[in-house]
Enzyme design. Structure first.
Site, PDB file in Angstrom:
ATOM      1  N   VAL A 157      74.848 198.380  22.674  1.00 47.16           N
ATOM      2  CA  VAL A 157      75.296 198.366  21.279  1.00 47.16           C
ATOM      3  C   VAL A 157      74.159 197.970  20.353  1.00 47.16           C
ATOM      4  O   VAL A 157      73.995 198.541  19.265  1.00 47.16           O
ATOM      5  CB  VAL A 157      76.500 197.413  21.120  1.00 47.16           C
ATOM      6  N   THR A 158      73.346 197.004  20.786  1.00 49.13           N
ATOM      7  CA  THR A 158      72.184 196.589  19.989  1.00 49.13           C
ATOM      8  C   THR A 158      71.238 197.764  19.756  1.00 49.13           C
ATOM      9  O   THR A 158      70.785 198.005  18.623  1.00 49.13           O
ATOM     10  CB  THR A 158      71.424 195.461  20.700  1.00 49.13           C
ATOM     11  N   ASP A 164      66.405 193.683  15.300  1.00 43.57           N
ATOM     12  CA  ASP A 164      66.793 193.416  13.908  1.00 43.57           C
ATOM     13  C   ASP A 164      65.616 193.622  12.965  1.00 43.57           C
ATOM     14  O   ASP A 164      65.765 194.167  11.869  1.00 43.57           O
ATOM     15  CB  ASP A 164      67.288 191.969  13.763  1.00 43.57           C
ATOM     16  N   ASP A 223      67.917 191.344  20.572  1.00 39.84           N
ATOM     17  CA  ASP A 223      68.682 191.425  19.334  1.00 39.84           C
ATOM     18  C   ASP A 223      67.805 191.069  18.140  1.00 39.84           C
ATOM     19  O   ASP A 223      67.765 191.806  17.140  1.00 39.84           O
ATOM     20  CB  ASP A 223      69.883 190.491  19.425  1.00 39.84           C
ATOM     21  N   ASP A 256      77.474 193.077  18.964  1.00 41.01           N
ATOM     22  CA  ASP A 256      76.867 192.832  20.276  1.00 41.01           C
ATOM     23  C   ASP A 256      76.995 191.375  20.692  1.00 41.01           C
ATOM     24  O   ASP A 256      77.255 191.067  21.863  1.00 41.01           O
ATOM     25  CB  ASP A 256      75.405 193.300  20.311  1.00 41.01           C
ATOM     26  N   GLY A 257      76.842 190.459  19.732  1.00 40.83           N
ATOM     27  CA  GLY A 257      77.000 189.048  20.047  1.00 40.83           C
ATOM     28  C   GLY A 257      78.426 188.708  20.432  1.00 40.83           C
ATOM     29  O   GLY A 257      78.662 187.915  21.359  1.00 40.83           O
TER      30      GLY A 257
END
Length: 205
Positions: free
Chosen positions: A31-32, A91, A87, A69-70
């Site tokens: 997902v990240t 970012d 992550d 994701d987290g």
């Protein structure tokens, strides 16, 4: 500031989506990566062509992956140092794409050089803000988590301003002012973190 007040609400909102994503076999890392690719494509395809509304909508769809994701990691017990590292690293790529896309847009438009410079300043100070905190924590100093313009603040302001400009056909001067103020706030945040770290180190000596 937005990190403190909005993250809990967004997490609750995305929890059902996180459960669904886990059921279909997606992992937090997947997902990240997908989210970062989506943000980069939205920013670097549409922003340079001055298609601010569609670009912002595409980015908005994928930018929530940063929280999704987290949430998935916590629900599945897959939290790890690697997940936190990838992550944070991706970012920075997504943020760079957003301001880079705006920079490419205005750098190619006659008379908009100042706006391009402001976009560049937002990009640079955004990276320095994150680096200052990471470097401080690498030195064992946790005082650098301060500032008036953290990552979420900068991203939300940029996306809302750009999206509204595209939606209502506002003149580009609106983005010039917005990016100028955002660049100033980002510079102040860097200074705040430098001062906080210096005070902490002096207090220890």
């Amino acid at each position: 500031m937005l990190n403190k007040f909005a993250r809990a609400f967004v997490t609750r909102l995305l929890t059902p989506v996180a459960r669904l994503a886990l059921r279909v076999g997606l992992t937090p890392d997947m997902v990240t990566i997908i989210g970062t690719i989506g943000v980069c494509l939205g920013a670097l395809i549409f922003y340079p062509r001055h298609e601010f509304l569609i670009g912002t909508l595409v980015i908005a769809v994928f930018v929530f992956s940063d929280t999704l994701d987290g949430t998935m990691a916590r629900l599945s017990g897959q939290t790890s140092r690697w997940g936190a590292f990838i992550d944070s690293t991706l970012d920075r790529i997504g943020d760079g794409a957003v301001f880079g896309g705006l920079l490419l847009c205005f750098a190619s438009r006659p008379g908009m050089e100042l706006t391009a410079w402001f976009a560049l300043a937002c990009l640079v100070f955004g990276f320095v803000t994150s680096y200052a905190r990471a470097r401080a924590e690498g030195l064992g100093v946790t005082a650098a988590n301060v500032g008036i313009a953290e990552r979420a603040d900068r991203l939300v302001v940029a996306l809302v301003g750009t999206g509204l400009t595209g939606l209502f056909g506002l003149p580009d001067i609106v983005l010039t002012i917005l990016l100028g103020l955002l660049a100033l706030a980002s510079a102040v945040t860097v200074l705040q973190r430098m001062i906080a770290v210096r005070r902490h180190i002096l207090a220890e000596s």
